[in-house]
Design a protein around this motif. Structure first.
Motif, PDB file in Angstrom:
ATOM      1  N   ASP A  89       7.564  -3.601  -7.304  1.00 47.70           N
ATOM      2  CA  ASP A  89       8.012  -4.987  -7.422  1.00 47.70           C
ATOM      3  C   ASP A  89       8.726  -5.429  -6.149  1.00 47.70           C
ATOM      4  N   MET A  90       9.527  -4.547  -5.555  1.00 50.98           N
ATOM      5  CA  MET A  90      10.208  -4.881  -4.311  1.00 50.98           C
ATOM      6  C   MET A  90       9.199  -5.151  -3.203  1.00 50.98           C
ATOM      7  N   ALA A  91       8.112  -4.374  -3.176  1.00 51.36           N
ATOM      8  CA  ALA A  91       7.074  -4.617  -2.182  1.00 51.36           C
ATOM      9  C   ALA A  91       6.412  -5.968  -2.409  1.00 51.36           C
ATOM     10  N   GLU A  92       6.199  -6.317  -3.680  1.00 43.24           N
ATOM     11  CA  GLU A  92       5.590  -7.605  -4.003  1.00 43.24           C
ATOM     12  C   GLU A  92       6.470  -8.769  -3.555  1.00 43.24           C
ATOM     13  N   GLN A  93       7.789  -8.569  -3.592  1.00 38.74           N
ATOM     14  CA  GLN A  93       8.722  -9.640  -3.262  1.00 38.74           C
ATOM     15  C   GLN A  93       9.056  -9.711  -1.772  1.00 38.74           C
ATOM     16  N   SER A  94       8.569  -8.766  -0.979  1.00 37.18           N
ATOM     17  CA  SER A  94       8.964  -8.686   0.426  1.00 37.18           C
ATOM     18  C   SER A  94       8.435  -9.867   1.236  1.00 37.18           C
ATOM     19  N   HIS A 152       7.426   6.331  -0.470  1.00 36.13           N
ATOM     20  CA  HIS A 152       6.467   6.426   0.637  1.00 36.13           C
ATOM     21  C   HIS A 152       5.492   5.251   0.604  1.00 36.13           C
ATOM     22  N   ARG A 153       5.024   4.887  -0.591  1.00 41.06           N
ATOM     23  CA  ARG A 153       4.112   3.744  -0.702  1.00 41.06           C
ATOM     24  C   ARG A 153       4.790   2.463  -0.257  1.00 41.06           C
TER      25      ARG A 153
END
Length: 221
Positions: free
Chosen positions: A81-86, A137-138
């Motif tokens: 979710d954090m990656a989606e919001q970046s 890592h992802r």
């Protein structure tokens, strides 16, 4: 790093290539992920409990256990979710400005009272939980891939030596900021971010991050 600016509507592909749910399922996921973040900030990874997270999110325990099953799997979804919001990378046309923008974004995230505490908890989790480590890592692979084109473009413009490894340059920007956060009580200010960006830029221009070739220096952070 992260931001409150979401990318894409409900029902689009998420950071792991999975279909993001919509409607009530999306609301439940959001509530549970925010509750998990709160718990990470307050009690750390060792104190995470799916039942407590369900209570915080005001969601049924069976729903949480059925969907995530373990705290490691839940943490992986938090990172997805954090990656989606970046935020997307800056595109200034200048290597110096792009790297400085990256460093300042990292600094702003790590210096934020909530986000900084959350990242420290996630880093601790990654040292003792394989699922958390894989998810971390992802997350960073996605962030490096987002910003690497600014280095590729600098090589194409002739600003950096041919063969410069874009991923290593981007890692070199943020590494000093993480090290400072984890090893000193000193504040993370914009001056620290600018120094990190400048050091990575100077090293890259000097050929420190070239892949192979005579005189190439392999640097891994």
């Amino acid at each position: 790093m992260t931001s409150s600016s979401p990318q894409g509507p409900q029902g689009t592909q998420g950071a792991q290539g999975m279909q993001r749910p919509g409607g009530r399922t999306a609301r439940v996921r959001t509530a549970v992920l925010r509750a998990a973040e709160d718990a990470l900030v307050e009690v750390g990874f060792a104190g995470l409990d799916l039942g407590d997270i369900a209570r915080r999110a005001e969601v049924g325990r069976t729903t949480v256990y059925r969907r995530w099953g373990s705290v490691g799997a839940l943490l992986a979804d938090v990172l997805a979710d954090m990656a989606e919001q970046s935020l997307p990378r800056s595109r200034t046309g200048s290597l110096h400005e792009d790297l400085r923008a990256n460093a300042r974004l990292v600094r702003r995230t790590l210096a934020d009272p909530r986000q900084g505490a959350l990242f420290r908890a996630v880093l601790v989790a990654a040292t003792c939980d394989p699922a958390a480590a894989e998810a971390l890592h992802r997350f960073y692979r996605a962030r490096v891939e987002e910003w690497a084109p600014c280095v590729t473009e600098a090589v194409d413009r002739g600003d950096l030596p041919p063969g410069t490894d874009p991923a290593e340059v981007i890692r070199a920007v943020s590494a000093p900021l993480y090290y400072r956060m984890l090893t000193t009580p000193d504040p993370l200010d914009e001056a620290a971010a600018d120094r990190a960006a400048a050091a990575a830029e100077h090293a890259a221009r000097a050929g420190a991050f070239r892949l192979g070739g005579p005189g190439a220096i392999g640097i891994s952070v």
